[in-house]
Design a protein around this motif. Sequence first.
Motif, PDB file in Angstrom:
ATOM      1  N   SER A 164      -2.368  -0.721 -14.054  1.00 16.14           N
ATOM      2  CA  SER A 164      -3.181  -0.441 -12.865  1.00 16.14           C
ATOM      3  C   SER A 164      -2.367  -0.485 -11.582  1.00 16.14           C
ATOM      4  N   ASN A 165      -1.211  -1.146 -11.624  1.00 22.06           N
ATOM      5  CA  ASN A 165      -0.350  -1.285 -10.439  1.00 22.06           C
ATOM      6  C   ASN A 165       1.090  -0.927 -10.811  1.00 22.06           C
TER       7      ASN A 165
ATOM      8  N   ASP B 299       0.833  -1.206   0.000  1.00 19.82           N
ATOM      9  CA  ASP B 299       0.000   0.000   0.000  1.00 19.82           C
ATOM     10  C   ASP B 299       0.866   1.253   0.000  1.00 19.82           C
ATOM     11  N   LEU B 300       1.912   1.260   0.827  1.00 16.68           N
ATOM     12  CA  LEU B 300       2.836   2.401   0.840  1.00 16.68           C
ATOM     13  C   LEU B 300       3.508   2.568  -0.521  1.00 16.68           C
TER      14      LEU B 300
ATOM     15  N   GLU C  37       2.432   1.709  -3.483  1.00 17.13           N
ATOM     16  CA  GLU C  37       1.529   2.168  -4.532  1.00 17.13           C
ATOM     17  C   GLU C  37       1.121   3.627  -4.356  1.00 17.13           C
ATOM     18  N   HIS C  38       1.001   4.068  -3.115  1.00 19.28           N
ATOM     19  CA  HIS C  38       0.495   5.423  -2.883  1.00 19.28           C
ATOM     20  C   HIS C  38       1.587   6.465  -2.641  1.00 19.28           C
ATOM     21  N   ALA C  39       2.772   6.020  -2.246  1.00 20.13           N
ATOM     22  CA  ALA C  39       3.820   6.998  -1.934  1.00 20.13           C
ATOM     23  C   ALA C  39       5.150   6.714  -2.609  1.00 20.13           C
TER      24      ALA C  39
END
Length: 247
Positions: free
Chosen positions: A113-114, A35-36, A38-40
């Motif tokens: 997408s990722n 999650d980190l 992908e978002h940061a």
Amino acid sequence: MTSPIPRRNGTTADPGDTASGREQHRQRVIEAAADLLEHAGRGAVTTRAVADAAGLQPPAIYRLFGDKDGLLEAVAEYGFAKFVAGKHVDPDPADPIEDLRAGWDLAVEFGLSNPALYSLMYSEPAGTESAAFQAGLQILRGRVRRLAAGGWLRVDERLAAGIIHATGRGAVLTWLSVPEANRDPALLTALREAMVTAVTNEHPALQDTGPASAARALRATLPEETTLTTAEQQLLREWLDRLAADH
């Protein structure tokens, strides 16, 4: 935080000490790191940030993964497993060429997408040795084998699988390297169709005059053949390999 588990002697134990607790902690850390990522971005994936996001202490990362590199390898494997889980495999597609296109599109769409996870998956050498990556490779080889058995394959199975994988991976990484304002979907379509042209015949081998495609089609069905002995199969495969290479 997870409550301690009572011991028979009245003391308590961290649930991470048990096999199931350890696996839960491991999965929680991997998902937090993903999650980190992908978002940061990759720079945000520090042991402290991941531990905080997972609700654990930083030393837990080292106990579970050895070091940060071990964690990143686990996240890469998580990415391959996520990709394989999203694949739909039709064992008998009505149109094998369209099935090839659909499989290629699915692989590319996952990468688009990722993006951060995909880049990590192919930057960690150990990731391509994981069980999840090998499972995905087997799906690709199965698709190629069906093409060969139907007489559609223009090149050797190993080469076809390499072309399909390389063009899909190259398409994703090239697309991600282009500024968003300059991205043209026609590039992905052109690369996909170039791949289809490179690995498949316009018509099945039975409609061709050359022996190479027919040899590849027959060779693809050998594992299902039960009337020949092992020695006979080996000899026939050698002959078919020579015919298939003559193109």
